[in-house]
Motif scaffolding. Structure first.
Motif, PDB file in Angstrom:
ATOM      1  N   ALA A 284       2.959   6.311   3.017  1.00  0.00           N
ATOM      2  CA  ALA A 284       3.757   5.863   4.151  1.00  0.00           C
ATOM      3  C   ALA A 284       4.324   4.490   3.843  1.00  0.00           C
ATOM      4  N   THR A 285       5.120   3.969   4.760  1.00  0.00           N
ATOM      5  CA  THR A 285       5.620   2.596   4.689  1.00  0.00           C
ATOM      6  C   THR A 285       4.830   1.739   5.660  1.00  0.00           C
ATOM      7  N   LEU A 286       4.384   0.581   5.196  1.00  0.00           N
ATOM      8  CA  LEU A 286       3.810  -0.452   6.059  1.00  0.00           C
ATOM      9  C   LEU A 286       4.758  -1.634   6.036  1.00  0.00           C
ATOM     10  N   ALA A 287       5.117  -2.130   7.222  1.00  0.00           N
ATOM     11  CA  ALA A 287       5.980  -3.311   7.334  1.00  0.00           C
ATOM     12  C   ALA A 287       5.249  -4.404   8.092  1.00  0.00           C
ATOM     13  N   SER A 288       5.368  -5.630   7.593  1.00  0.00           N
ATOM     14  CA  SER A 288       4.739  -6.779   8.250  1.00  0.00           C
ATOM     15  C   SER A 288       5.315  -8.054   7.652  1.00  0.00           C
ATOM     16  N   GLY A 289       5.570  -9.032   8.504  1.00  0.00           N
ATOM     17  CA  GLY A 289       6.021 -10.331   8.026  1.00  0.00           C
ATOM     18  C   GLY A 289       7.348 -10.302   7.291  1.00  0.00           C
ATOM     19  N   GLY A 290       8.222  -9.322   7.603  1.00  0.00           N
ATOM     20  CA  GLY A 290       9.509  -9.252   6.935  1.00  0.00           C
ATOM     21  C   GLY A 290       9.490  -8.535   5.607  1.00  0.00           C
ATOM     22  N   TYR A 291       8.339  -7.946   5.227  1.00  0.00           N
ATOM     23  CA  TYR A 291       8.227  -7.205   3.971  1.00  0.00           C
ATOM     24  C   TYR A 291       7.814  -5.770   4.251  1.00  0.00           C
ATOM     25  N   THR A 292       8.091  -4.891   3.285  1.00  0.00           N
ATOM     26  CA  THR A 292       7.628  -3.513   3.368  1.00  0.00           C
ATOM     27  C   THR A 292       6.829  -3.172   2.114  1.00  0.00           C
ATOM     28  N   TRP A 293       5.866  -2.261   2.287  1.00  0.00           N
ATOM     29  CA  TRP A 293       5.054  -1.782   1.169  1.00  0.00           C
ATOM     30  C   TRP A 293       4.952  -0.269   1.205  1.00  0.00           C
ATOM     31  N   LEU A 294       4.945   0.344   0.044  1.00  0.00           N
ATOM     32  CA  LEU A 294       4.507   1.716  -0.082  1.00  0.00           C
ATOM     33  C   LEU A 294       2.987   1.696  -0.059  1.00  0.00           C
ATOM     34  N   VAL A 295       2.395   2.489   0.839  1.00  0.00           N
ATOM     35  CA  VAL A 295       0.936   2.534   0.936  1.00  0.00           C
ATOM     36  C   VAL A 295       0.445   3.951   0.688  1.00  0.00           C
ATOM     37  N   LYS A 296      -0.785   4.039   0.187  1.00  0.00           N
ATOM     38  CA  LYS A 296      -1.477   5.311  -0.012  1.00  0.00           C
ATOM     39  C   LYS A 296      -2.748   5.269   0.814  1.00  0.00           C
ATOM     40  N   GLY A 297      -3.053   6.366   1.496  1.00  0.00           N
ATOM     41  CA  GLY A 297      -4.216   6.341   2.366  1.00  0.00           C
ATOM     42  C   GLY A 297      -4.910   7.681   2.477  1.00  0.00           C
ATOM     43  N   ASP A 298      -5.926   7.704   3.343  1.00  0.00           N
ATOM     44  CA  ASP A 298      -6.744   8.883   3.575  1.00  0.00           C
ATOM     45  C   ASP A 298      -6.836   9.110   5.083  1.00  0.00           C
ATOM     46  N   LEU A 299      -6.314  10.238   5.558  1.00  0.00           N
ATOM     47  CA  LEU A 299      -6.321  10.511   6.988  1.00  0.00           C
ATOM     48  C   LEU A 299      -7.733  10.670   7.529  1.00  0.00           C
ATOM     49  N   ALA A 300      -8.638  11.190   6.720  1.00  0.00           N
ATOM     50  CA  ALA A 300     -10.008  11.403   7.178  1.00  0.00           C
ATOM     51  C   ALA A 300     -10.776  10.090   7.268  1.00  0.00           C
ATOM     52  N   GLU A 301     -10.589   9.218   6.289  1.00  0.00           N
ATOM     53  CA  GLU A 301     -11.313   7.938   6.270  1.00  0.00           C
ATOM     54  C   GLU A 301     -10.618   6.860   7.093  1.00  0.00           C
ATOM     55  N   ARG A 302      -9.376   7.132   7.552  1.00  0.00           N
ATOM     56  CA  ARG A 302      -8.609   6.161   8.342  1.00  0.00           C
ATOM     57  C   ARG A 302      -8.454   4.834   7.586  1.00  0.00           C
ATOM     58  N   ARG A 303      -8.045   4.951   6.347  1.00  0.00           N
ATOM     59  CA  ARG A 303      -7.931   3.770   5.483  1.00  0.00           C
ATOM     60  C   ARG A 303      -6.712   3.923   4.588  1.00  0.00           C
ATOM     61  N   LEU A 304      -6.068   2.784   4.249  1.00  0.00           N
ATOM     62  CA  LEU A 304      -4.914   2.814   3.361  1.00  0.00           C
ATOM     63  C   LEU A 304      -4.835   1.514   2.576  1.00  0.00           C
ATOM     64  N   GLU A 305      -4.109   1.549   1.460  1.00  0.00           N
ATOM     65  CA  GLU A 305      -3.901   0.339   0.666  1.00  0.00           C
ATOM     66  C   GLU A 305      -2.509   0.350   0.061  1.00  0.00           C
ATOM     67  N   SER A 306      -1.985  -0.837  -0.179  1.00  0.00           N
ATOM     68  CA  SER A 306      -0.623  -0.959  -0.687  1.00  0.00           C
ATOM     69  C   SER A 306      -0.563  -0.622  -2.175  1.00  0.00           C
ATOM     70  N   LEU A 307       0.565  -0.029  -2.579  1.00  0.00           N
ATOM     71  CA  LEU A 307       0.826   0.274  -3.984  1.00  0.00           C
ATOM     72  C   LEU A 307       1.896  -0.630  -4.569  1.00  0.00           C
TER      73      LEU A 307
END
Length: 320
Positions: A197-220
């Motif tokens: 997905a895309t995460l946006a914050s502070g005027g920047y965007t990141w491609l993130v990878k996550g796990d729907l079951a663990e409810r966790r994601l990290e930027s790539l």
């Protein structure tokens, strides 16, 4: 004018255009009858037709894109995979919107949306349906501005998650706790839990990878928006700025090697691309001197420029 503010200005301008289209849509469909059950579809591709302003879903054979056929649906975004169809549509006055989910020719679930429909996807199995909508009234950089809300429905359990904002986010190695976080463009892998997905914050965007079951994601990586995972799970396509403040174009990331390839002829895209197969992408963009978007197709390896496939159309989806 700082970079973050300029990005907000560009984003708000684009969203206002979407809302304008949505208003026109409201005017044109408020007299529609009750929802029509989803018809069985033929052809290779379904899409939303724009020319008459009624957002009717049609279908074509890719070998003969000029021969369109009706489906009986009216949607602002549509996607189909694994026998499941999601139609993001007008649901009532206000206006209000909903994600209408269908299988076997009938509606099985309707989920209210918090704002104007923007993106829709279904996992390859047909089990996980996802969407993004634009929302007003949230705190997002400028008072009265827009934010995005991305949610999903797991048809196996019936659980509907309104937003990814409750997920644990790790951005560039640090847990991210900022309050201005927005997500959009959720795409789910064939295991029905790994997602991008895309995460946006502070005027920047990141491609993130996550796990729907663990409810966790990290930027790539930074500067990647509206990702779409290839059917074989080896590549992610996304839109990426040309320069710091230029228009978007499509790029494809090889998840194994980390190689990123920009795709020619895609400048001006503002869409979540759709994989027709492991080698071709479809996307909507407004051609030069046109007023409405059209669907284009481009090779994923960048070997040739995008070509226009279906005029006055958006939201391409394989019929799967």
């Amino acid at each position: 004018m700082d970079l973050g503010y300029r990005r907000v200005v560009f984003a708000v301008a684009a969203i206002v255009l979407v809302v304008g289209v949505a208003v026109g849509y409201v005017v044109s469909v408020v007299r529609e009858a009750a929802p029509v059950p989803v018809a069985s579809t033929g052809g290779d591709l379904m899409f939303v037709a724009l020319a008459d302003g009624r957002s009717r879903v049609e279908q074509v054979d890719l070998a003969d894109p000029g021969a369109r056929g009706a489906t009986g649906m009216t949607c602002q975004r549509v996607y189909r995979a694994g026998g499941t169809t999601v139609c993001l549509k007008l649901a009532g006055p206000g206006p209000t919107y909903a994600a209408e989910v269908s299988r076997d020719g009938g509606v099985v679930r309707t989920v209210p949306l918090p704002g104007v429909p923007s993106r829709a996807k279904v996992s390859a199995s047909g089990h996980v349906v996802s969407w993004t909508s634009f929302v007003t009234g949230d705190s997002y950089s400028v008072p009265g501005g827009f934010s995005t809300r991305t949610g999903f429905l797991d048809l196996r359990t019936g659980e509907a998650v309104e937003s990814l904002e409750g997920f644990t986010a790790v951005v560039e190695g640090q847990q991210h706790t900022a309050q201005d976080v927005n997500y959009w463009g959720l795409t789910v892998a064939d295991d029905d839990r790994t997602f991008y997905a895309t995460l946006a914050s502070g005027g920047y965007t990141w491609l993130v990878k996550g796990d729907l079951a663990e409810r966790r994601l990290e930027s790539l990586r930074r500067d990647a928006e509206c990702p779409s995972l290839s059917p074989d799970g080896t590549k992610v396509a996304y839109k990426k700025r040309i320069g710091r403040l230029g228009p978007w174009e499509l790029a494809v990331l090889d998840l194994k090697t980390g190689e990123e390839r920009r795709l020619p002829g895609t400048a001006g895209v503002d869409d979540q691309a759709t994989w027709l197969d492991d080698d071709r992408l479809a996307f909507a963009a407004v051609p030069k001197d046109a007023k409405l978007a059209s669907i284009h197709v481009v090779p994923a390896d960048g070997s040739s420029a995008a070509v226009l496939l279906i005029p006055d159309a958006t939201s391409p989806s394989p019929v799967g």
